[in-house]
Design a protein around this motif. Structure first.
Motif, PDB file in Angstrom:
ATOM      1  N   SER A  74       0.754  -1.233  -0.050  1.00 35.52           N
ATOM      2  CA  SER A  74      -0.077   0.010  -0.088  1.00 35.52           C
ATOM      3  C   SER A  74       0.873   1.102  -0.039  1.00 35.52           C
ATOM      4  O   SER A  74       0.437   2.301  -0.278  1.00 35.52           O
ATOM      5  N   ALA A  75       2.149   1.216   0.502  1.00 42.75           N
ATOM      6  CA  ALA A  75       3.126   2.271   0.387  1.00 42.75           C
ATOM      7  C   ALA A  75       3.478   2.880  -1.026  1.00 42.75           C
ATOM      8  O   ALA A  75       3.414   3.930  -1.339  1.00 42.75           O
ATOM      9  N   VAL A  76       3.242   1.926  -1.897  1.00 44.99           N
ATOM     10  CA  VAL A  76       3.364   2.189  -3.390  1.00 44.99           C
ATOM     11  C   VAL A  76       2.205   3.376  -3.821  1.00 44.99           C
ATOM     12  O   VAL A  76       2.490   4.171  -4.529  1.00 44.99           O
ATOM     13  N   LEU A  77       1.103   2.953  -3.450  1.00 51.68           N
ATOM     14  CA  LEU A  77       0.098   4.041  -3.766  1.00 51.68           C
ATOM     15  C   LEU A  77       0.131   5.493  -2.908  1.00 51.68           C
ATOM     16  O   LEU A  77      -0.390   6.210  -3.658  1.00 51.68           O
ATOM     17  N   ARG A  78       0.742   5.410  -1.961  1.00 48.92           N
ATOM     18  CA  ARG A  78       0.681   6.545  -1.250  1.00 48.92           C
ATOM     19  C   ARG A  78       2.121   7.259  -1.646  1.00 48.92           C
ATOM     20  O   ARG A  78       2.127   8.567  -1.260  1.00 48.92           O
ATOM     21  N   ALA A  79       3.032   6.804  -2.471  1.00 48.98           N
ATOM     22  CA  ALA A  79       4.301   7.443  -2.678  1.00 48.98           C
ATOM     23  C   ALA A  79       4.091   8.346  -3.719  1.00 48.98           C
ATOM     24  O   ALA A  79       3.275   8.466  -4.653  1.00 48.98           O
ATOM     25  N   ASP A  80       5.073   9.569  -3.445  1.00 50.60           N
ATOM     26  CA  ASP A  80       5.210  10.607  -4.580  1.00 50.60           C
ATOM     27  C   ASP A  80       5.315  10.180  -5.866  1.00 50.60           C
ATOM     28  O   ASP A  80       4.657  10.601  -6.873  1.00 50.60           O
ATOM     29  N   ASP A  81       6.396   9.003  -5.711  1.00 49.31           N
ATOM     30  CA  ASP A  81       6.873   8.681  -7.184  1.00 49.31           C
ATOM     31  C   ASP A  81       6.366   7.099  -6.964  1.00 49.31           C
ATOM     32  O   ASP A  81       7.188   6.113  -6.778  1.00 49.31           O
ATOM     33  N   ASP A  83       6.054   4.972  -9.661  1.00 49.57           N
ATOM     34  CA  ASP A  83       6.897   3.987 -10.218  1.00 49.57           C
ATOM     35  C   ASP A  83       8.167   3.599  -9.556  1.00 49.57           C
ATOM     36  O   ASP A  83       8.402   2.637  -9.607  1.00 49.57           O
ATOM     37  N   ALA A  84       8.917   4.593  -8.922  1.00 51.07           N
ATOM     38  CA  ALA A  84      10.077   4.049  -8.130  1.00 51.07           C
ATOM     39  C   ALA A  84       9.759   3.159  -6.906  1.00 51.07           C
ATOM     40  O   ALA A  84      10.552   2.224  -6.830  1.00 51.07           O
ATOM     41  N   ALA A  85       8.656   3.496  -6.306  1.00 48.33           N
ATOM     42  CA  ALA A  85       8.180   2.704  -5.251  1.00 48.33           C
ATOM     43  C   ALA A  85       7.872   1.412  -5.744  1.00 48.33           C
ATOM     44  O   ALA A  85       8.350   0.223  -4.964  1.00 48.33           O
ATOM     45  N   PHE A  86       7.207   1.280  -6.711  1.00 56.07           N
ATOM     46  CA  PHE A  86       6.835   0.040  -7.228  1.00 56.07           C
ATOM     47  C   PHE A  86       8.050  -0.918  -7.702  1.00 56.07           C
ATOM     48  O   PHE A  86       8.250  -2.107  -7.459  1.00 56.07           O
ATOM     49  N   ASP A  87       8.989  -0.141  -8.444  1.00 56.05           N
ATOM     50  CA  ASP A  87      10.334  -0.844  -8.801  1.00 56.05           C
ATOM     51  C   ASP A  87      11.069  -1.233  -7.540  1.00 56.05           C
ATOM     52  O   ASP A  87      11.363  -2.354  -7.784  1.00 56.05           O
ATOM     53  N   GLY A  88      11.064  -0.587  -6.681  1.00 53.52           N
ATOM     54  CA  GLY A  88      11.604  -0.988  -5.237  1.00 53.52           C
ATOM     55  C   GLY A  88      11.260  -1.999  -4.900  1.00 53.52           C
ATOM     56  O   GLY A  88      11.765  -3.238  -4.471  1.00 53.52           O
ATOM     57  N   LEU A  89       9.754  -2.219  -4.729  1.00 57.94           N
ATOM     58  CA  LEU A  89       9.168  -3.445  -4.252  1.00 57.94           C
ATOM     59  C   LEU A  89       9.206  -4.599  -5.021  1.00 57.94           C
ATOM     60  O   LEU A  89       9.569  -5.748  -4.374  1.00 57.94           O
ATOM     61  N   VAL A  90       9.388  -4.362  -6.255  1.00 60.05           N
ATOM     62  CA  VAL A  90       9.702  -5.608  -7.146  1.00 60.05           C
ATOM     63  C   VAL A  90      10.955  -5.991  -6.876  1.00 60.05           C
ATOM     64  O   VAL A  90      11.252  -7.376  -6.956  1.00 60.05           O
ATOM     65  N   ALA A  91      12.030  -5.245  -6.940  1.00 60.02           N
ATOM     66  CA  ALA A  91      13.321  -5.483  -6.548  1.00 60.02           C
ATOM     67  C   ALA A  91      13.467  -6.286  -5.435  1.00 60.02           C
ATOM     68  O   ALA A  91      14.409  -7.571  -5.296  1.00 60.02           O
ATOM     69  N   ASP A  92      12.917  -5.896  -4.292  1.00 59.52           N
ATOM     70  CA  ASP A  92      12.898  -6.670  -3.122  1.00 59.52           C
ATOM     71  C   ASP A  92      12.445  -7.861  -2.929  1.00 59.52           C
ATOM     72  O   ASP A  92      13.001  -8.877  -2.744  1.00 59.52           O
ATOM     73  N   LEU A  93      11.331  -8.039  -3.834  1.00 66.46           N
ATOM     74  CA  LEU A  93      10.645  -9.492  -3.910  1.00 66.46           C
ATOM     75  C   LEU A  93      11.473 -10.331  -4.993  1.00 66.46           C
ATOM     76  O   LEU A  93      11.477 -11.711  -4.593  1.00 66.46           O
ATOM     77  N   LYS A  94      12.218  -9.631  -5.868  1.00 70.28           N
ATOM     78  CA  LYS A  94      13.036 -10.534  -6.520  1.00 70.28           C
ATOM     79  C   LYS A  94      14.101 -11.298  -5.856  1.00 70.28           C
ATOM     80  O   LYS A  94      14.559 -12.300  -6.038  1.00 70.28           O
ATOM     81  N   VAL A  95      14.743 -10.334  -4.611  1.00 68.29           N
ATOM     82  CA  VAL A  95      15.698 -10.990  -3.703  1.00 68.29           C
ATOM     83  C   VAL A  95      15.045 -12.142  -3.203  1.00 68.29           C
ATOM     84  O   VAL A  95      15.827 -13.379  -2.837  1.00 68.29           O
ATOM     85  N   ALA A  96      13.931 -12.218  -2.768  1.00 67.23           N
ATOM     86  CA  ALA A  96      13.252 -13.163  -2.076  1.00 67.23           C
ATOM     87  C   ALA A  96      13.072 -14.384  -2.929  1.00 67.23           C
ATOM     88  O   ALA A  96      13.455 -15.653  -2.714  1.00 67.23           O
ATOM     89  N   ALA A  97      12.635 -14.167  -4.311  1.00 68.91           N
ATOM     90  CA  ALA A  97      12.477 -15.262  -5.109  1.00 68.91           C
ATOM     91  C   ALA A  97      13.791 -15.970  -5.420  1.00 68.91           C
ATOM     92  O   ALA A  97      13.775 -17.131  -5.449  1.00 68.91           O
ATOM     93  N   ARG A  98      14.961 -15.172  -5.444  1.00 73.90           N
ATOM     94  CA  ARG A  98      16.104 -16.015  -6.061  1.00 73.90           C
ATOM     95  C   ARG A  98      16.706 -16.690  -4.685  1.00 73.90           C
ATOM     96  O   ARG A  98      17.142 -17.550  -4.844  1.00 73.90           O
ATOM     97  N   ALA A  99      16.376 -16.230  -3.539  1.00 70.56           N
ATOM     98  CA  ALA A  99      16.673 -16.832  -2.170  1.00 70.56           C
ATOM     99  C   ALA A  99      16.044 -18.238  -2.215  1.00 70.56           C
ATOM    100  O   ALA A  99      16.580 -19.114  -1.753  1.00 70.56           O
ATOM    101  N   LEU A 100      14.713 -18.249  -2.478  1.00 70.14           N
ATOM    102  CA  LEU A 100      14.195 -19.389  -2.662  1.00 70.14           C
ATOM    103  C   LEU A 100      14.560 -20.350  -3.869  1.00 70.14           C
ATOM    104  O   LEU A 100      14.216 -21.652  -3.680  1.00 70.14           O
TER     105      LEU A 100
END
Length: 102
Positions: A74-81, A83-100
């Motif tokens: 939900s922080a993505v929806l409240r972010a000023d930017d 696109d950047a917030a979404f890209d950061g969230l996706v990048a974090d989730l990719k770290v989790a996916a690679r770990a698994l």
């Protein structure tokens, strides 16, 4: 109050599921599970040890798993930017996916 009240159910679920990785979404969840000094903005997307990093490690009878914190979606929806917030969230989730995937 709600965090402490719900803790036994979370502990029971983790004991049964024995997850390899716990992704903690948002500051409230991160502080509840990783301690009051934890800051998502400083440690987001980093694989962390669990339960050594937990506020009450004796409560979590799980072993050899990791945790990773990121922003709440939900922080993505409240972010000023958004696109950047979404890209950061996706990048974090990719770290989790690679770990698994290892």
């Amino acid at each position: 109050m709600h965090i402490e009240a719900c803790r036994p159910w979370l502990v029971a679920e983790l004991s049964l599921l024995k997850p390899e990785l716990i992704v903690v979404l948002g500051a409230t969840a991160a502080k509840a599970l990783l301690g009051p000094s934890f800051r998502v903005t400083r440690s987001r997307g980093e694989l962390l040890p669990w339960p050594a990093s937990a506020q009450h490690p004796e409560d979590f009878p799980v072993a050899e798993i990791q945790a990773m914190a990121t922003i709440h979606p939900s922080a993505v929806l409240r972010a000023d930017d958004r696109d950047a917030a979404f890209d950061g969230l996706v990048a974090d989730l990719k770290v989790a996916a690679r770990a698994l995937a290892k």
